[in-house]
Motif scaffolding. Structure first.
Motif, mmCIF file in Angstrom:
data_model
loop_
_atom_site.group_PDB
_atom_site.id
_atom_site.type_symbol
_atom_site.label_atom_id
_atom_site.label_comp_id
_atom_site.label_asym_id
_atom_site.label_seq_id
_atom_site.Cartn_x
_atom_site.Cartn_y
_atom_site.Cartn_z
ATOM 1 N N ALA A 174 47.793 -10.168 2.532
ATOM 2 C CA ALA A 174 46.885 -10.873 3.438
ATOM 3 C C ALA A 174 45.993 -9.916 4.222
ATOM 4 O O ALA A 174 44.972 -10.332 4.767
ATOM 5 C CB ALA A 174 47.685 -11.754 4.396
ATOM 6 N N TRP A 175 46.382 -8.645 4.276
ATOM 7 C CA TRP A 175 45.655 -7.678 5.103
ATOM 8 C C TRP A 175 45.323 -6.418 4.289
ATOM 9 O O TRP A 175 45.746 -5.312 4.625
ATOM 10 C CB TRP A 175 46.488 -7.312 6.330
ATOM 11 N N PRO A 176 44.525 -6.578 3.215
ATOM 12 C CA PRO A 176 44.233 -5.421 2.356
ATOM 13 C C PRO A 176 43.475 -4.310 3.069
ATOM 14 O O PRO A 176 43.651 -3.133 2.755
ATOM 15 C CB PRO A 176 43.402 -6.022 1.213
ATOM 16 N N ASP A 177 42.640 -4.668 4.051
ATOM 17 C CA ASP A 177 41.889 -3.660 4.783
ATOM 18 C C ASP A 177 42.818 -2.818 5.659
ATOM 19 O O ASP A 177 42.654 -1.598 5.764
ATOM 20 C CB ASP A 177 40.789 -4.298 5.623
ATOM 21 N N ALA A 231 47.697 -7.511 14.276
ATOM 22 C CA ALA A 231 46.493 -7.613 13.459
ATOM 23 C C ALA A 231 45.543 -8.584 14.147
ATOM 24 O O ALA A 231 45.901 -9.736 14.427
ATOM 25 C CB ALA A 231 46.845 -8.118 12.059
ATOM 26 N N VAL A 232 44.339 -8.122 14.448
ATOM 27 C CA VAL A 232 43.359 -8.944 15.156
ATOM 28 C C VAL A 232 42.022 -8.877 14.419
ATOM 29 O O VAL A 232 41.784 -7.980 13.610
ATOM 30 C CB VAL A 232 43.165 -8.480 16.615
ATOM 31 N N ILE A 233 41.173 -9.854 14.719
ATOM 32 C CA ILE A 233 39.828 -9.866 14.148
ATOM 33 C C ILE A 233 38.833 -10.086 15.282
ATOM 34 O O ILE A 233 38.922 -11.074 16.017
ATOM 35 C CB ILE A 233 39.685 -10.957 13.078
ATOM 36 N N TRP A 234 37.911 -9.138 15.412
ATOM 37 C CA TRP A 234 36.848 -9.246 16.409
ATOM 38 C C TRP A 234 35.651 -9.934 15.766
ATOM 39 O O TRP A 234 35.245 -9.606 14.651
ATOM 40 C CB TRP A 234 36.435 -7.871 16.906
ATOM 41 N N ASN A 235 35.092 -10.884 16.486
ATOM 42 C CA ASN A 235 33.928 -11.618 15.993
ATOM 43 C C ASN A 235 32.953 -11.771 17.159
ATOM 44 O O ASN A 235 33.231 -12.476 18.119
ATOM 45 C CB ASN A 235 34.354 -12.992 15.468
ATOM 46 N N GLU A 236 31.836 -11.048 17.077
ATOM 47 C CA GLU A 236 30.811 -11.063 18.129
ATOM 48 C C GLU A 236 31.399 -10.707 19.492
ATOM 49 O O GLU A 236 31.100 -11.331 20.513
ATOM 50 C CB GLU A 236 30.108 -12.426 18.175
ATOM 51 N N GLY A 237 32.258 -9.690 19.488
ATOM 52 C CA GLY A 237 32.752 -9.144 20.738
ATOM 53 C C GLY A 237 33.965 -9.815 21.337
ATOM 54 O O GLY A 237 34.444 -9.400 22.402
ATOM 55 N N ARG A 264 41.007 -10.747 0.328
ATOM 56 C CA ARG A 264 40.081 -9.631 0.082
ATOM 57 C C ARG A 264 38.652 -10.030 0.424
ATOM 58 O O ARG A 264 37.901 -9.251 1.023
ATOM 59 C CB ARG A 264 40.177 -9.173 -1.375
ATOM 60 N N LEU A 265 38.269 -11.260 0.040
ATOM 61 C CA LEU A 265 36.925 -11.748 0.355
ATOM 62 C C LEU A 265 36.723 -11.845 1.868
ATOM 63 O O LEU A 265 35.696 -11.394 2.400
ATOM 64 C CB LEU A 265 36.713 -13.118 -0.299
ATOM 65 N N LEU A 266 37.697 -12.408 2.566
ATOM 66 C CA LEU A 266 37.595 -12.549 4.012
ATOM 67 C C LEU A 266 37.573 -11.198 4.708
ATOM 68 O O LEU A 266 36.931 -11.039 5.755
ATOM 69 C CB LEU A 266 38.757 -13.393 4.536
ATOM 70 N N SER A 267 38.258 -10.219 4.138
ATOM 71 C CA SER A 267 38.293 -8.891 4.766
ATOM 72 C C SER A 267 36.923 -8.222 4.746
ATOM 73 O O SER A 267 36.630 -7.373 5.597
ATOM 74 C CB SER A 267 39.324 -7.997 4.067
ATOM 75 N N HIS A 268 36.079 -8.590 3.789
ATOM 76 C CA HIS A 268 34.719 -8.050 3.753
ATOM 77 C C HIS A 268 33.824 -8.777 4.763
ATOM 78 O O HIS A 268 32.926 -8.169 5.349
ATOM 79 C CB HIS A 268 34.141 -8.163 2.350
ATOM 80 N N ARG A 269 34.082 -10.072 4.947
ATOM 81 C CA ARG A 269 33.257 -10.847 5.885
ATOM 82 C C ARG A 269 33.581 -10.493 7.337
ATOM 83 O O ARG A 269 32.675 -10.284 8.147
ATOM 84 C CB ARG A 269 33.487 -12.343 5.653
ATOM 85 N N LEU A 270 34.866 -10.470 7.654
ATOM 86 C CA LEU A 270 35.312 -10.152 9.002
ATOM 87 C C LEU A 270 36.500 -9.200 8.894
ATOM 88 O O LEU A 270 37.655 -9.633 8.798
ATOM 89 C CB LEU A 270 35.718 -11.425 9.762
ATOM 90 N N PRO A 271 36.248 -7.906 8.912
ATOM 91 C CA PRO A 271 37.343 -6.938 8.793
ATOM 92 C C PRO A 271 38.312 -7.051 9.962
ATOM 93 O O PRO A 271 37.933 -7.397 11.080
ATOM 94 C CB PRO A 271 36.623 -5.582 8.796
#
Length: 287
Positions: free
Chosen positions: A55-58, A76-82, A101-108
């Motif tokens: 789930a977390w390839p990055d 594991a966190v995801i930052w989106n616009e700060g 993998r696809l999502l990791s490219h959109r929002l690392p």
């Protein structure tokens, strides 16, 4: 260090503990992960011991920069616009490997690390004091950059309170307090104060289709069973995976008489504490 490990947890308190020997860290809103840097790969473990590497390839790729033998604990966190985007974290956690993998490219993702469980040269250091583990963690991460980063920490309660008050706009949940001389051990040895308190509940059933459950029935800490509000898509997918692994259920009723289908135990969900006085609860996340 063998996988899985039992993680340290925090118990909710209403006031930040203040006094000599306390250290404080911001509480990030994501998914708990223990990262193992093994000789030929990186493995990621969830709070409950599941392997969540796919789930977390990055983060798994970033973990290759750590010395072999390192084991760290964090979020594991995801930052989106700060700001922290917990919905994006949930979507990632519920995804199969290809979609992850696809999502990791959109929002690392980023990995907010707060503890070092095993040192590449010293081995298992969980019995050592927090302040010693913290110093060793910073040393291990000295030459490692984002997305692997140590969480901020301070022994100044005024700074901790400023974090609590000022960082909420970034979806920082609150503050965790730890004893300077405390060992890393399973169980609720840490203290946490956060803006919206939740309670852990166990999934015992569902309504709707087994492949697309509409709501979940949980057993609350006081023993009551209650039906949730309509689940988000990521939570529904996570529950469907659990239902498929649990096998056929039977028909039952909640304490309020609502019909549902039972499922096997083991899936822990967070419910907003403010809703648990009523028959319907709000599920925040799956552990």
């Amino acid at each position: 260090m063998e996988r899985p490990v039992e993680v340290a947890l925090a118990r909710a308190v209403t006031k930040l503990p203040i006094g000599e020997g306390w250290w404080y860290e911001p509480k990030f809103d994501g998914h708990r992960i223990v990262l193992f840097r093994e000789p030929d790969a990186v493995a990621l473990q969830s709070r409950t011991g599941r392997d969540v590497t796919n789930a977390w390839p990055d983060l798994a790729a970033a973990g290759l920069d750590l010395p072999v033998g390192t084991v760290v604990d964090g979020e594991a966190v995801i930052w989106n616009e700060g700001v922290l985007d917990f919905a994006a974290v949930q979507a990632r956690a519920a995804s199969a490997a290809a979609r992850a993998r696809l999502l990791s490219h959109r929002l690392p993702a980023s990995y907010a690390i707060w503890d070092l469980l095993a040192h590449p040269e010293l081995g298992d250091i969980r019995a050592r004091p927090y302040v010693e583990r913290r110093a060793l963690l910073l040393d291990v991460l000295a030459d490692v950059g984002p997305p692997l980063q140590a969480v901020p920490a301070t022994n100044d309660p005024e700074i901790a309170l400023r974090w609590y008050q000022a960082l909420q706009t970034q979806n920082i949940e609150g503050v965790v307090a730890k004893r300077a001389d405390g060992a890393y051990r399973s169980g609720r040895s840490w203290h946490k104060i956060r803006h919206s308190e939740t309670v852990d509940s166990e999934a015992v059933g569902y309504t709707g289709n087994a492949t697309h459950p509409r709501t979940v029935v949980v057993r609350l800490p006081d023993g009551r069973t209650a039906q949730s509000q309509t689940l988000t898509a990521p939570l529904s997918r996570r529950l469907a995976q659990h239902i498929a692994a649990s096998g056929p259920g039977r028909r039952a009723r909640t304490d309020d008489g609502e019909r549902y289908t039972t499922t096997g135990g083991g899936l822990i969900l967070e419910a907003l504490a403010g809703t648990t006085r009523h028959a319907v609860v709000t599920i925040v996340r799956a552990r």
